[in-house]
Design an enzyme around this catalytic site. Structure first.
Site, PDB file in Angstrom:
ATOM      1  CG  ASN A 132     -30.350   1.305   0.480  1.00 21.53           C
ATOM      2  OD1 ASN A 132     -29.546   2.280   0.073  1.00 21.53           O
ATOM      3  ND2 ASN A 132     -31.380   1.729   1.180  1.00 21.53           N
ATOM      4  CG  HIS A 134     -28.733   5.515  -0.048  1.00 22.64           C
ATOM      5  ND1 HIS A 134     -29.173   5.194   1.236  1.00 22.64           N
ATOM      6  CD2 HIS A 134     -27.642   5.901   0.050  1.00 22.64           C
ATOM      7  CE1 HIS A 134     -27.989   5.561   2.120  1.00 22.64           C
ATOM      8  NE2 HIS A 134     -27.073   5.872   1.265  1.00 22.64           N
TER       9      HIS A 134
HETATM   10  C1  F6R Z   1     -23.705  11.204   1.724  1.00 17.33           C
HETATM   11  C2  F6R Z   1     -24.662  10.195   0.941  1.00 17.33           C
HETATM   12  C3  F6R Z   1     -24.790   8.852   0.996  1.00 17.33           C
HETATM   13  C4  F6R Z   1     -23.464   8.158   1.008  1.00 17.33           C
HETATM   14  C5  F6R Z   1     -23.970   6.626   1.040  1.00 17.33           C
HETATM   15  C6  F6R Z   1     -22.273   6.030   1.129  1.00 17.33           C
HETATM   16  O1  F6R Z   1     -23.641  12.559   1.505  1.00 17.33           O
HETATM   17  O2  F6R Z   1     -25.318  11.027   0.095  1.00 17.33           O
HETATM   18  O3  F6R Z   1     -25.476   8.489  -0.264  1.00 17.33           O
HETATM   19  O4  F6R Z   1     -22.630   8.448  -0.293  1.00 17.33           O
HETATM   20  O5  F6R Z   1     -24.548   6.487   2.113  1.00 17.33           O
HETATM   21  O6  F6R Z   1     -21.879   6.085   2.668  1.00 17.33           O
HETATM   22  P1  F6R Z   1     -20.432   5.407   2.811  1.00 17.33           P
HETATM   23  O7  F6R Z   1     -19.322   6.275   1.888  1.00 17.33           O
HETATM   24  O8  F6R Z   1     -20.134   6.037   4.240  1.00 17.33           O
HETATM   25  O9  F6R Z   1     -20.561   4.008   2.612  1.00 17.33           O
END
Ligand code: F6R
Length: 237
Positions: A132, A134
């Site tokens: 999304n 973030h």
């Molecule tokens: C983790 C964080 C999150 C992840 C995001 C993507 O410390 O801050 O913003 O970077 O949710 O997660 P993955 O890499 O598992 O797709």
């Protein structure tokens, strides 16, 4: 913003090279850490380079982006545990200089920003991106001026992260995260994205408007960002 598109393996190696260059130039650099699936290849490469003597973290410090509220560092889904097991325990960093926001003492989250500032500010912040948009746990709608704060996780984020827990009920409902402003204060930023699920949000982040509805789009305003994507994450550009 620099955008690099290559295989997942090659982007991990290229991102790792940025750490090599930074730590050669500034051995006591302050690194901003991220968790999740995306940085695992980069962290494995940093461990390899450290063991090969090509990079040293012995004078470096780190501040991680975020932590689940209610989990202490011994919980195997806490981000402290993740960082220890995937990086810190395998490199020559002084663990006492690695910080992860506390998920237990959440009385004054913005004190984390003061700690970062007192340490001299983050030199290189690593980010993944949520489906999304973030960054950290700054979900859509988070003000760009936000400092470290407590957030309620969206259902989509809890859903995406339930793969690591026995059931969705065990996924924490809240997290503490660096704010968007905290992230933007880093001198340099790396954002990594891997896999087809990230393709729509990478298009929105890179080619859409700068909007609080897509938190990562704020990076268009930062003077030193490198985006590393694999071919699948880049397929809609
Ligand atoms: C983790 C964080 C999150 C992840 C995001 C993507 O410390 O801050 O913003 O970077 O949710 O997660 P993955 O890499 O598992 O797709």
């Amino acid at each position: 913003m620099k955008v690099i598109i290559d295989s997942a393996e090659n982007i991990a190696a290229m991102a790792a090279q940025q750490y090599v260059n930074l730590l050669k130039r500034k051995p006591n650099a302050i690194l901003g850490g991220a968790t999740g699936s995306t940085p695992l290849g980069l962290y494995a490469e940093l461990v390899r380079l450290n063991k090969a003597g090509e990079i040293s973290f012995k004078d470096a410090s780190s501040f991680n982006l975020d932590e689940y509220v209610g989990l202490d560092g011994s919980h195997d889904q806490s981000y402290r545990y993740f960082m220890d097991h995937n990086l810190f325990d395998h490199i020559d960093i002084d663990k006492s200089r690695t910080r992860v926001p506390s998920g237990i003492d959440t009385s004054d989250p913005a004190a984390y920003d003061k700690e970062i500032a007192a340490a001299g500010g983050v030199d290189l912040q690593l980010l993944g991106i949520g489906n999304n948009g973030h960054i950290g746990f700054n979900e859509p709608g988070t003000p760009f001026g936000s400092l470290t704060h407590i957030v309620e996780l969206t259902e989509s984020t809890r859903e995406a992260n339930k793969r690591f827990f026995a059931s969705i009920d065990e996924v924490p409902t809240h997290a503490v995260t660096m704010g968007v402003k905290t992230v933007m204060q880093a001198r340099s930023i790396i954002l990594m994205a891997i896999g087809p699920a990230k393709a729509p949000i990478m298009k929105a982040m890179l080619q859409g408007p700068v909007t609080e509805n897509v938190p990562a789009s704020v990076l268009q305003l930062h003077p030193d960002v490198t985006v590393y994507m694999d071919y699948e994450a880049a397929k809609l550009l």
